[in-house]
Scaffold this motif. Structure first.
Motif, mmCIF file in Angstrom:
data_model
loop_
_atom_site.group_PDB
_atom_site.id
_atom_site.type_symbol
_atom_site.label_atom_id
_atom_site.label_comp_id
_atom_site.label_asym_id
_atom_site.label_seq_id
_atom_site.Cartn_x
_atom_site.Cartn_y
_atom_site.Cartn_z
ATOM 1 N N LEU A 80 -36.040 -82.699 -21.122
ATOM 2 C CA LEU A 80 -35.144 -82.165 -22.144
ATOM 3 C C LEU A 80 -33.892 -81.545 -21.540
ATOM 4 O O LEU A 80 -33.249 -80.695 -22.159
ATOM 5 N N GLY A 81 -33.512 -81.966 -20.333
ATOM 6 C CA GLY A 81 -32.238 -81.567 -19.777
ATOM 7 C C GLY A 81 -32.319 -80.481 -18.725
ATOM 8 O O GLY A 81 -33.347 -79.814 -18.541
ATOM 9 N N ASP A 84 -33.048 -76.892 -20.091
ATOM 10 C CA ASP A 84 -34.466 -76.702 -20.369
ATOM 11 C C ASP A 84 -35.250 -76.532 -19.073
ATOM 12 O O ASP A 84 -36.147 -75.693 -18.981
ATOM 13 N N PRO A 181 -29.084 -78.336 -28.706
ATOM 14 C CA PRO A 181 -29.250 -79.612 -27.993
ATOM 15 C C PRO A 181 -27.973 -80.436 -28.045
ATOM 16 O O PRO A 181 -27.216 -80.380 -29.011
ATOM 17 N N GLU A 186 -30.769 -82.976 -25.491
ATOM 18 C CA GLU A 186 -31.131 -82.214 -24.306
ATOM 19 C C GLU A 186 -30.328 -80.915 -24.233
ATOM 20 O O GLU A 186 -29.250 -80.813 -24.824
ATOM 21 N N GLU A 188 -28.195 -78.810 -21.817
ATOM 22 C CA GLU A 188 -27.452 -79.077 -20.589
ATOM 23 C C GLU A 188 -26.967 -77.762 -19.980
ATOM 24 O O GLU A 188 -26.195 -77.032 -20.608
#
Length: 345
Positions: A80-81, A84, A181, A186, A188
């Motif tokens: 999820l980036g 995350d 998100p 995601e 970032e």
């Protein structure tokens, strides 16, 4: 200060090599990428290091870092980036300042100035001048301070690319936690820098002037391998018999080289066997590999691979583990080529 290496990404641009193992375990100059990240943090004076992994990458990363001192492994449940992934390490970070290192990046410069620049700032971003800034997150910098960060702009305002290393104060984790998100779904981490600026915070930009690569494509991987090979010092701990050696050559313990021409820089891994071959410049041959009757230059040959009298020279080749390269059979070329491979005949 704590160190946090993000190494949960799959590395899709390095398929098919990265299909069976994380790209962070690939060797450049004979050393896995993840180990070069760990070494960079330790050389900067950081001993408490966490590595964020995925469920599929953790075992391989533990394996290649075994024996390198204490490391804390933190699993990211879903891809999820980078934001995350950073939040997954919140307990490990314990409210301390952090040097965040995107684990596929490699630097020729010390990371220590990034740590020092955090004094009096909320965060620090490492930047590097590049000829193609539109391929990166672009930093607009005035007087050493970040003014804005734009992801892959069509018309870049500067040639300064964000280059995968950050330092931040503990409160920045709240900025990360508040991020929505992205369009990819995601979180970032670089967006947190924009949030810091929006609340009136201070983000310094530190320019790197030496080597930098994210080793994200086969071409980048070979260029990175060449850079670190050129940094080697000559060392022969294996056997070199009836061979001509020029330039910087490293032959690791247990390796045997017979009837060869080695043109450095060349790295030959432990227990490899190389015979009747012309190797170099800018070649690394992995542990337990067997090379015979071959001409190889500007290439990375990984461990447990056999290269046996190929009909043509290898140049700019990336060869994964347990591969076999040999001459055509009686019925012509025999190929077993997996998904997303590249073959040029």
């Amino acid at each position: 200060m704590k160190g946090l290496i993000l190494a949960a990404g799959r590395g899709s641009r390095l398929l098919p090599i990265s299909a069976t193992r994380p790209k962070h375990t690939l060797p450049v100059g004979g050393v896995p990428i993840i180990m070069r990240a760990v070494q960079a943090l330790r050389e900067a004076g950081i001993d408490d290091i966490g590595i964020v992994t995925s469920a599929s990458s953790e075992a391989a990363l533990r394996d290649v870092t075994l024996g390198s001192g204490h490391l804390t492994f933190i699993r990211q449940a879903e891809a999820l980036g980078t934001g995350d992934a950073t939040l997954c390490a919140r307990t490990f970070l314990e409210g301390q300042p952090t040097l965040l290192y995107l684990g596929d990046n490699l630097f020729g410069d010390s990371l220590r100035p990034v740590m020092d620049a955090l004094d009096g700032a909320d965060a620090v971003i490492g930047v590097k001048r590049v000829p193609n800034p539109q391929a990166y997150g672009v930093a607009v910098v005035e007087g050493g301070l970040l003014r804005r960060l734009v992801e892959k702009p069509r018309t870049p305002e500067s040639d300064l690319a964000a280059c995968g290393v950050f330092a931040f104060q503990p409160r920045v984790l709240d900025d990360v936690a508040d991020l929505p998100p992205s369009t990819r779904g995601e979180i970032e981490f670089p967006e947190a820098l924009t949030a810091i600026l929006a609340r009136g915070g201070r983000v310094r930009a530190l320019e790197f002037t030496g080597f930098w690569s994210d080793a994200g494509t086969p071409r980048d991987l070979l260029d990175t391998n060449a850079y670190f090979l050129a940094e080697l010092r000559p060392r022969v701990q294996g056997q070199v018999v009836n061979s001509q050696v020029t330039g910087t050559v490293v032959v690791e313990p247990g390796a045997v080289v017979e009837n060869c021409t080695l043109t450095g820089p060349v790295w030959i891994g432990p227990h490899a066997r190389v015979s009747g071959s012309a190797v170099g410049p800018f070649v690394s041959i992995g542990a337990h590999s067997h090379v015979s009757g071959a001409s190889i230059r500007d290439s990375l040959v990984d461990a447990f691979t056999r290269v046996q009298s190929p009909e043509r020279a290898l140049s700019r080749a990336v060869v994964g583990r347990h591969a076999l390269i040999g001459p055509p059979g009686e019925e012509g070329l025999q190929l077993v080529v997996g998904d997303r491979s590249v073959v040029r005949l």
